[in-house]
Design a protein around this motif. Structure first.
Motif, PDB file in Angstrom:
ATOM      1  N   HIS A   3       0.837  -1.201   0.000  1.00 47.66           N
ATOM      2  CA  HIS A   3       0.000   0.000   0.000  1.00 47.66           C
ATOM      3  C   HIS A   3       0.876   1.256   0.000  1.00 47.66           C
ATOM      4  CE1 HIS A   3      -2.839   3.094   1.467  1.00 47.66           C
ATOM      5  NE2 HIS A   3      -3.684   2.414   0.712  1.00 47.66           N
TER       6      HIS A   3
ATOM      7  N   TYR B 100       0.951   3.605   1.884  1.00 46.81           N
ATOM      8  CA  TYR B 100       1.334   4.073   3.217  1.00 46.81           C
ATOM      9  C   TYR B 100       2.499   3.285   3.816  1.00 46.81           C
ATOM     10  CZ  TYR B 100      -3.344   6.362   3.476  1.00 46.81           C
ATOM     11  OH  TYR B 100      -4.465   7.120   3.271  1.00 46.81           O
TER      12      TYR B 100
ATOM     13  N   ASP C  61      -3.118   2.081  -4.252  1.00 48.29           N
ATOM     14  CA  ASP C  61      -4.220   2.267  -3.288  1.00 48.29           C
ATOM     15  C   ASP C  61      -5.001   0.959  -3.161  1.00 48.29           C
ATOM     16  OD1 ASP C  61      -5.698   2.164  -5.629  1.00 48.29           O
ATOM     17  OD2 ASP C  61      -6.684   4.100  -5.351  1.00 48.29           O
ATOM     18  N   SER C  62      -6.040   0.993  -2.337  1.00 49.10           N
ATOM     19  CA  SER C  62      -6.778  -0.246  -2.065  1.00 49.10           C
ATOM     20  C   SER C  62      -7.389  -0.818  -3.340  1.00 49.10           C
ATOM     21  CB  SER C  62      -7.902   0.023  -1.061  1.00 49.10           C
ATOM     22  OG  SER C  62      -7.401   0.692   0.049  1.00 49.10           O
TER      23      SER C  62
ATOM     24  N   ASN D 158     -12.407  -1.171   3.809  1.00 48.27           N
ATOM     25  CA  ASN D 158     -11.774  -1.215   5.145  1.00 48.27           C
ATOM     26  C   ASN D 158     -12.720  -1.858   6.153  1.00 48.27           C
ATOM     27  OD1 ASN D 158     -10.420   0.763   3.542  1.00 48.27           O
ATOM     28  ND2 ASN D 158      -9.507   1.649   5.378  1.00 48.27           N
TER      29      ASN D 158
ATOM     30  N   SER E  33     -12.018   4.203  -1.730  1.00 44.58           N
ATOM     31  CA  SER E  33     -12.133   5.659  -1.881  1.00 44.58           C
ATOM     32  C   SER E  33     -11.939   6.057  -3.349  1.00 44.58           C
ATOM     33  CB  SER E  33     -11.116   6.373  -0.988  1.00 44.58           C
ATOM     34  OG  SER E  33      -9.832   5.884  -1.252  1.00 44.58           O
TER      35      SER E  33
ATOM     36  N   HIS F 120      -7.538  13.341   1.840  1.00 48.23           N
ATOM     37  CA  HIS F 120      -8.185  12.032   1.690  1.00 48.23           C
ATOM     38  C   HIS F 120      -9.619  12.124   2.225  1.00 48.23           C
ATOM     39  CE1 HIS F 120      -8.933   7.715   2.014  1.00 48.23           C
ATOM     40  NE2 HIS F 120      -7.963   7.591   1.142  1.00 48.23           N
TER      41      HIS F 120
ATOM     42  N   GLU G 117     -11.372  10.239   3.965  1.00 46.39           N
ATOM     43  CA  GLU G 117     -11.599   9.768   5.343  1.00 46.39           C
ATOM     44  C   GLU G 117     -11.477  10.919   6.347  1.00 46.39           C
ATOM     45  OE1 GLU G 117      -8.779   6.656   6.021  1.00 46.39           O
ATOM     46  OE2 GLU G 117      -9.710   5.302   4.584  1.00 46.39           O
TER      47      GLU G 117
ATOM     48  N   THR H 102      -5.594   7.693  -2.397  1.00 44.44           N
ATOM     49  CA  THR H 102      -4.149   7.920  -2.421  1.00 44.44           C
ATOM     50  C   THR H 102      -3.582   7.840  -3.848  1.00 44.44           C
ATOM     51  OG1 THR H 102      -3.723   5.589  -1.880  1.00 44.44           O
ATOM     52  CG2 THR H 102      -3.789   7.142  -0.053  1.00 44.44           C
TER      53      THR H 102
HETATM   54  P1  13P Z   1      -6.751   4.349  -0.379  1.00 41.86           P
HETATM   55  O1  13P Z   1      -5.295   4.105  -0.572  1.00 41.86           O
HETATM   56  O2  13P Z   1      -7.586   3.350  -1.093  1.00 41.86           O
HETATM   57  O3  13P Z   1      -7.109   5.764  -0.715  1.00 41.86           O
HETATM   58  O4  13P Z   1      -7.091   4.090   1.164  1.00 41.86           O
HETATM   59  C1  13P Z   1      -6.562   4.736   2.231  1.00 41.86           C
HETATM   60  C2  13P Z   1      -6.602   3.958   3.472  1.00 41.86           C
HETATM   61  O5  13P Z   1      -6.767   4.464   4.526  1.00 41.86           O
HETATM   62  C3  13P Z   1      -6.360   2.544   3.416  1.00 41.86           C
HETATM   63  O6  13P Z   1      -6.464   2.048   4.656  1.00 41.86           O
END
Ligand code: 13P
Ligand code: SF4
Length: 332
Positions: free
Chosen positions: A39, A41, A55-56, A129, A144, A213, A215, A230
């Motif tokens: 991912h 992150y 991203d997801s 998630n 997202s 983002h 969230e 992301t």
């Molecule tokens: P995305 O990478 O899909 O935007 O998601 C962010 C996230 O918080 C994944 O846990």
């Protein structure tokens, strides 16, 4: 999504770029016929050994089409579960079994089932998630990156129930004009970003674009030049003419942004020092779950083929349908 396979030694890059540990991982990858999915992150050293970083949505798409025998999922647990749902016969490992997610925790399957029982006309849309057991109770999954498209495609005669992220749900309602009942979960990291911090960043860097983002809280989203997943953040920064961006999401994403746009400057919210790191002691730009993974743990999970994701057959069968529905609508 970046295909970083080219950055590995066999594609002709300098072997010195990688540590002995990274080379051990490349050897294991070959022996196992494994694919490493990471991912956006994840820490830089994990991103740099991965075959795909994204991203997801991108990672789910990669998991759906891989012909590897072993999937090494460098992200959090629900992401590795998603890969298993799409690949019941493959081995799926993750570096740390305890890498969870506050959104997943907020929505236990029994509580969702109890709410669904109150309205037989609910059409349940789950943000990716969430646990596999929650996915198994839903009609469709979103990320997202595709939530707006998928909510627009939802049946018009059904009452929409969106779980578990209230903030993403609110944002999708604003984009689609579809009313939804929202589960009251949130990402503990993204809700830490405050309007005042973003306003201060705007004052300090008036030329910067603010990228948020979904969230995040509405008060923060309302200050954004772009609200997106992301992966779309990276595309936006690449294509936009601005030279400086304030990034309101988990700090791991800065690595890819700097790598792909070396001529631009990326500032990680909330406030910054000369090292471009938060100065107020706040760790809200780090997800403690995503940061549980280390390169050593990636090597170990490949060596031991553990921790491994195992799911009951009936959960896989039921959760697969809303996942496949998501992939099909996304591809339209
Ligand atoms: P995305 O990478 O899909 O935007 O998601 C962010 C996230 O918080 C994944 O846990
Ligand atoms: Fe979950 Fe938030 Fe961490 Fe993403 S950043 S894994 S939503 S806790």
């Amino acid at each position: 999504m970046i295909d970083v396979a080219e950055m590995q030694p066999r594609a002709g890059m300098s072997k010195n770029k990688f540590t002995p540990l990274a080379h051990e991982i490349f050897t294991l990858k070959k022996q196992l016929n494994a694919v490493i999915l990471a991912h956006n992150y994840q820490v830089p050293e994990i991103q740099d050994v991965a075959d795909f970083v994204g991203d997801s949505l991108g990672l789910a798409q990669q998991a759906a089409k891989t012909d590897a025998d072993v999937i090494v999922f460098c992200g959090v647990h629900f992401m590795a579960e998603t890969a298993k749902i799409l690949n019941p016969n493959k081995i799926v490992v993750l570096p740390d079994r305890d890498a969870g997610c506050s959104l997943e925790e907020s929505c236990p399957a029994e509580k969702l089932a109890a709410l669904q029982a109150t309205n037989p006309n609910f059409w349940t849309i789950a943000y990716i998630n969430c646990s596999a057991a929650v996915k198994a109770l839903c009609d469709v999954i979103v990320t997202s990156g595709n939530a707006e498209k998928i909510v627009n495609a939802a049946p018009k005669d059904r009452d929409l129930l969106f779980v578990p992220d209230e903030n993403l749900g609110q944002w999708v309602m604003e984009q689609t004009d579809r009313k939804m009942t929202l589960w009251k979960g949130n990402c503990y990291a993204h809700v830490e970003f405050q309007r005042e911090q973003v306003l201060a960043a705007k004052r300090q860097f008036p030329d910067a674009k603010i990228i948020v983002h979904p969230e995040s809280l509405r008060e923060v989203r309302d200050l954004a030049d772009a609200v997106c997943s992301t992966e779309k953040m990276i595309t936006f920064c690449k294509n936009d003419s601005a030279k400086r961006f304030v990034i309101v999401t988990e700090s791991g994403i800065i690595h890819r942004m700097q790598k792909e746009c070396p001529e631009k400057e990326f500032l990680c919210a909330p406030v910054f020092n000369a090292m471009k790191l938060p100065t107020d002691g706040c760790r809200c730009s780090e997800c403690k779950f995503m940061k549980m993974n280390t390169l050593e743990k990636v090597r170990d999970c490949m060596k031991n083929l553990a921790p491994r994701v195992e799911l009951p057959k009936e959960i896989i069968e039921r959760a697969r349908l809303p996942m496949e529905r998501m992939l099909e609508i996304s591809a339209r």
